[in-house]
Design a protein around this motif. Structure first.
Motif, PDB file in Angstrom:
ATOM      1  N   PHE A 316       0.741  -1.484  -0.123  1.00 51.03           N
ATOM      2  CA  PHE A 316      -0.220   0.117   0.191  1.00 51.03           C
ATOM      3  C   PHE A 316       0.368   1.357  -0.181  1.00 51.03           C
ATOM      4  O   PHE A 316       0.576   2.539  -0.535  1.00 51.03           O
ATOM      5  N   SER A 317       1.727   1.448   0.956  1.00 52.52           N
ATOM      6  CA  SER A 317       2.535   2.960   0.698  1.00 52.52           C
ATOM      7  C   SER A 317       3.482   3.267  -0.145  1.00 52.52           C
ATOM      8  O   SER A 317       3.239   4.004  -0.508  1.00 52.52           O
ATOM      9  N   TYR A 318       3.821   1.066  -1.536  1.00 50.84           N
ATOM     10  CA  TYR A 318       4.736   1.754  -2.498  1.00 50.84           C
ATOM     11  C   TYR A 318       3.722   2.098  -3.078  1.00 50.84           C
ATOM     12  O   TYR A 318       4.304   3.302  -4.389  1.00 50.84           O
ATOM     13  N   ARG A 319       2.780   1.797  -3.405  1.00 52.78           N
ATOM     14  CA  ARG A 319       1.523   2.632  -4.199  1.00 52.78           C
ATOM     15  C   ARG A 319       1.278   3.675  -4.413  1.00 52.78           C
ATOM     16  O   ARG A 319       1.542   5.178  -5.403  1.00 52.78           O
ATOM     17  N   VAL A 320       1.042   3.504  -3.098  1.00 53.21           N
ATOM     18  CA  VAL A 320       0.668   5.445  -2.063  1.00 53.21           C
ATOM     19  C   VAL A 320       1.324   6.434  -2.992  1.00 53.21           C
ATOM     20  O   VAL A 320       1.231   7.785  -3.846  1.00 53.21           O
TER      21      VAL A 320
END
Length: 331
Positions: A316-320
């Protein structure tokens, strides 16, 4: 093979993957930290911002890997940490320095910001060198004699160079403009010593360990495993070609970093092949070091709950925060 016999293999696989993810993910932000001494104050802000959303979560994988070693392989945990107590303590000092400097530099007055930057750089270097030394001692099975510390010292020098190259290619991917141009040049500078170190260590490892030598230089296995160094070599050459092209400043800016991740993965495969079935080479096998099957079953339940959460949060963090870096700011 029964499920009870398979459990230790599941846990050694989980532990190995956790440490591989840590080396790659925290490796690039350690590399960025070591490169900061070459940047201007404004560029340092951008460099820190490029790793800001990720660096803390990256270290979660180290906690997971060491935690699995402790609970799933207590005998190996005692042996490894008793041999590596001092470099482990120094590595933690380096990581603490990085954590403190990361937060304090954002709010520091202009006169103090350079001090926190120096501490961030020093912490990154200290942690990287200690990890290299620990890896060298682990691969050699904590052997005694003059050649073993020399081997560990060589990896203590080579691993920071690998991190620096990984960090530079991360900046190529995450930045643009003059800083991206600098990152390309930093990558070119870090590439030769990293490749040379990898070649020398690959040659020295069979010399330092008879077990590794038999694994890699016995037919027909030698033919099958030759694909690992060959593929890694092709990937490294491709990285260097890309760094000399204009494409790396455009749509292919991600490719050098991705290829280096592949090299780290192949190195992990080679190391796993070299030491299996040992947890500590020539000293403890996976089954000798493992906790009881009943304990491992309980631990596996906890892992099945914890691991998906870590993976989901990381993804999620890498996507955001994908794409180019924007200014890091705390309200």
């Amino acid at each position: 093979m029964s499920f009870d016999e398979l459990l230790p293999l599941i846990f050694i696989g989980l532990m190995g993957v956790s440490l591989l993810v840590y080396v790659v993910s925290d490796g690039y932000d350690l590399g960025v930290g070591m490169l900061m001494h070459r940047a201007t104050p404004e560029e340092r802000d951008t460099m820190v911002a490029s790793i800001g959303p990720f660096w803390d979560a990256n270290e979660t994988w180290l906690v997971l890997g060491v935690g699995l070693l402790l609970v799933a392989f207590p005998k190996a945990h005692g042996l490894v940490l008793s041999e590596l107590y001092l470099p482990t303590a120094l590595m933690l000092v380096g990581l603490i320095l990085r954590g403190a400097a990361f937060d304090f530099r954002v709010k520091a007055k202009a006169g103090r910001k350079a001090m926190w930057d120096r501490l961030f750089i020093a912490g990154s270097m200290l942690a990287s060198v200690c990890q290299g030394w620990m890896l060298g001692r682990y691969i050699s099975g904590f052997g005694e004699g003059w050649n073993y510390p020399v081997f560990a010292g060589a990896i203590a020098v080579a691993l920071p160079m690998a991190y620096a190259l990984l960090g530079a290619t991360w900046l190529v991917m995450k930045t643009d403009g003059p800083l991206q141009d600098k990152a390309v040049e930093w990558s070119k500078i870090a590439w030769p010593p990293m490749v040379l170190g990898l070649i020398l260590i690959s040659m020295a490892t069979p010399w330092i360990s008879e077990t590794v030598r038999e694994r890699w230089f016995t037919l027909p296995a030698m033919i099958a495993v030759a694909s690992i160094p060959v593929t890694a070599g092709i990937a490294l050459v491709t990285v260097r070609v890309l760094l000399g092209s204009l494409a790396v400043r455009g749509g292919l800016c991600w490719l050098p970093f991705a290829l280096l991740v592949l090299v780290f993965f192949l190195s992990f495969l080679g190391l796993s092949y070299s030491i299996y079935p040992f947890v500590v080479i020539d000293k403890l096998t996976v089954w000798e070091a493992a906790s009881s099957p009943d304990s491992l079953k309980v631990i596996l339940i906890g892992v099945c709950v914890t691991l998906p959460v870590i993976v989901a949060y990381t993804a999620f963090s890498y996507r955001v925060f994908r794409g180019k870096t924007i200014k890091l700011d705390y309200a």
